[in-house]
Design a protein around this motif. Structure first.
Motif, PDB file in Angstrom:
ATOM      1  N   VAL A 127      36.640  33.413  63.912  1.00  0.00           N
ATOM      2  CA  VAL A 127      38.084  33.233  63.872  1.00  0.00           C
ATOM      3  C   VAL A 127      38.479  32.511  62.590  1.00  0.00           C
ATOM      4  O   VAL A 127      39.443  32.886  61.917  1.00  0.00           O
ATOM      5  CB  VAL A 127      38.561  32.455  65.121  1.00  0.00           C
ATOM      6  CG1 VAL A 127      40.034  32.109  65.022  1.00  0.00           C
ATOM      7  CG2 VAL A 127      38.282  33.258  66.386  1.00  0.00           C
ATOM      8  N   ARG A 128      37.722  31.474  62.226  1.00  0.00           N
ATOM      9  CA  ARG A 128      38.028  30.709  61.007  1.00  0.00           C
ATOM     10  C   ARG A 128      37.865  31.574  59.754  1.00  0.00           C
ATOM     11  O   ARG A 128      38.694  31.522  58.847  1.00  0.00           O
ATOM     12  CB  ARG A 128      37.122  29.474  60.909  1.00  0.00           C
ATOM     13  CG  ARG A 128      37.485  28.417  61.916  1.00  0.00           C
ATOM     14  CD  ARG A 128      36.597  27.210  61.788  1.00  0.00           C
ATOM     15  NE  ARG A 128      36.860  26.279  62.875  1.00  0.00           N
ATOM     16  CZ  ARG A 128      35.947  25.536  63.453  1.00  0.00           C
ATOM     17  NH1 ARG A 128      34.686  25.595  63.049  1.00  0.00           N
ATOM     18  NH2 ARG A 128      36.278  24.731  64.426  1.00  0.00           N
ATOM     19  N   SER A 129      36.815  32.384  59.714  1.00  0.00           N
ATOM     20  CA  SER A 129      36.610  33.230  58.533  1.00  0.00           C
ATOM     21  C   SER A 129      37.705  34.296  58.433  1.00  0.00           C
ATOM     22  O   SER A 129      38.151  34.626  57.331  1.00  0.00           O
ATOM     23  CB  SER A 129      35.226  33.884  58.570  1.00  0.00           C
ATOM     24  OG  SER A 129      35.120  34.738  59.688  1.00  0.00           O
ATOM     25  N   GLN A 135      44.539  34.321  54.804  1.00  0.00           N
ATOM     26  CA  GLN A 135      45.281  33.415  53.924  1.00  0.00           C
ATOM     27  C   GLN A 135      45.033  33.776  52.458  1.00  0.00           C
ATOM     28  O   GLN A 135      45.952  33.775  51.645  1.00  0.00           O
ATOM     29  CB  GLN A 135      44.880  31.962  54.172  1.00  0.00           C
ATOM     30  CG  GLN A 135      45.477  31.388  55.440  1.00  0.00           C
ATOM     31  CD  GLN A 135      45.009  29.966  55.696  1.00  0.00           C
ATOM     32  OE1 GLN A 135      44.107  29.457  55.024  1.00  0.00           O
ATOM     33  NE2 GLN A 135      45.597  29.348  56.713  1.00  0.00           N
ATOM     34  N   SER A 136      43.802  34.086  52.121  1.00  0.00           N
ATOM     35  CA  SER A 136      43.515  34.433  50.727  1.00  0.00           C
ATOM     36  C   SER A 136      44.192  35.758  50.348  1.00  0.00           C
ATOM     37  O   SER A 136      44.650  35.926  49.233  1.00  0.00           O
ATOM     38  CB  SER A 136      42.003  34.511  50.496  1.00  0.00           C
ATOM     39  OG  SER A 136      41.435  35.532  51.270  1.00  0.00           O
ATOM     40  N   ASP A 137      44.252  36.694  51.289  1.00  0.00           N
ATOM     41  CA  ASP A 137      44.958  37.960  51.039  1.00  0.00           C
ATOM     42  C   ASP A 137      46.438  37.731  50.838  1.00  0.00           C
ATOM     43  O   ASP A 137      47.048  38.320  49.941  1.00  0.00           O
ATOM     44  CB  ASP A 137      44.748  38.949  52.187  1.00  0.00           C
ATOM     45  CG  ASP A 137      43.337  39.521  52.223  1.00  0.00           C
ATOM     46  OD1 ASP A 137      42.621  39.400  51.212  1.00  0.00           O
ATOM     47  OD2 ASP A 137      42.964  40.078  53.272  1.00  0.00           O
ATOM     48  N   SER A 138      47.026  36.865  51.636  1.00  0.00           N
ATOM     49  CA  SER A 138      48.473  36.620  51.509  1.00  0.00           C
ATOM     50  C   SER A 138      48.763  35.844  50.220  1.00  0.00           C
ATOM     51  O   SER A 138      49.785  36.071  49.573  1.00  0.00           O
ATOM     52  CB  SER A 138      49.003  35.862  52.724  1.00  0.00           C
ATOM     53  OG  SER A 138      48.439  34.577  52.796  1.00  0.00           O
TER      54      SER A 138
END
Length: 144
Positions: A127-129, A135-138
């Motif tokens: 879930v964390r990954s 988040q990195s994609d956004s």
């Protein structure tokens, strides 16, 4: 001198006269009116028959839906009747399986009974990954 059949009753003599005679017009118009009334009655009866057939079809569909609803209600009742057994089994499992002291939280009192192991495990690392990847994609799409 007019010819008049003497052997026939008067109501039969009326029918034997030609259609152009003035005495048959009121009778033929009354007869035509009665025929029209009977045709209208026949049309109404046919419409009533068609509507009755449609209503019968809708009632059959309703019966089918109600029987499936009844079956579904019975299934829900069976599931709900099993919940008491499931909850009792969970309670018995939590009462009979003490947690070793090493696995207890330090904040938990020694008097508090330990809870049983969870029945479903969700790996938090996955879930964390996934969150970090989202988040990195956004962030990457926002920087462009």
């Amino acid at each position: 001198m007019s010819y008049r059949p003497s052997g026939l009753p008067s109501h039969l003599r009326h029918h034997s006269l030609p259609a152009s005679s003035s005495s048959s017009n009121p009778q033929s118009s009354a007869l035509q009116q009665r025929i029209n009334e009977k045709r209208a009655e026949l049309d109404n009866l046919q419409r009533l028959r068609d509507l009755s057939a449609g209503l019968a079809g809708q009632m059959e569909q309703l019966e089918t839906k109600l029987s499936s609803l009844s079956d579904g209600t019975e299934a829900v009742a069976a599931v709900l009747s099993n919940w008491h057994t499931v909850l009792r089994a969970i309670h018995m499992a939590s009462a009979s399986m003490p947690q070793p002291p090493a696995e207890r939280d330090p904040e938990q009192n020694a008097d508090t009974p330990a809870l049983p192991q969870t029945l479903v495990r969700i790996p938090l690392q996955d879930v964390r990954s996934e969150r970090q990847a989202a988040q990195s994609d956004s962030e990457a799409s926002g920087v462009r």
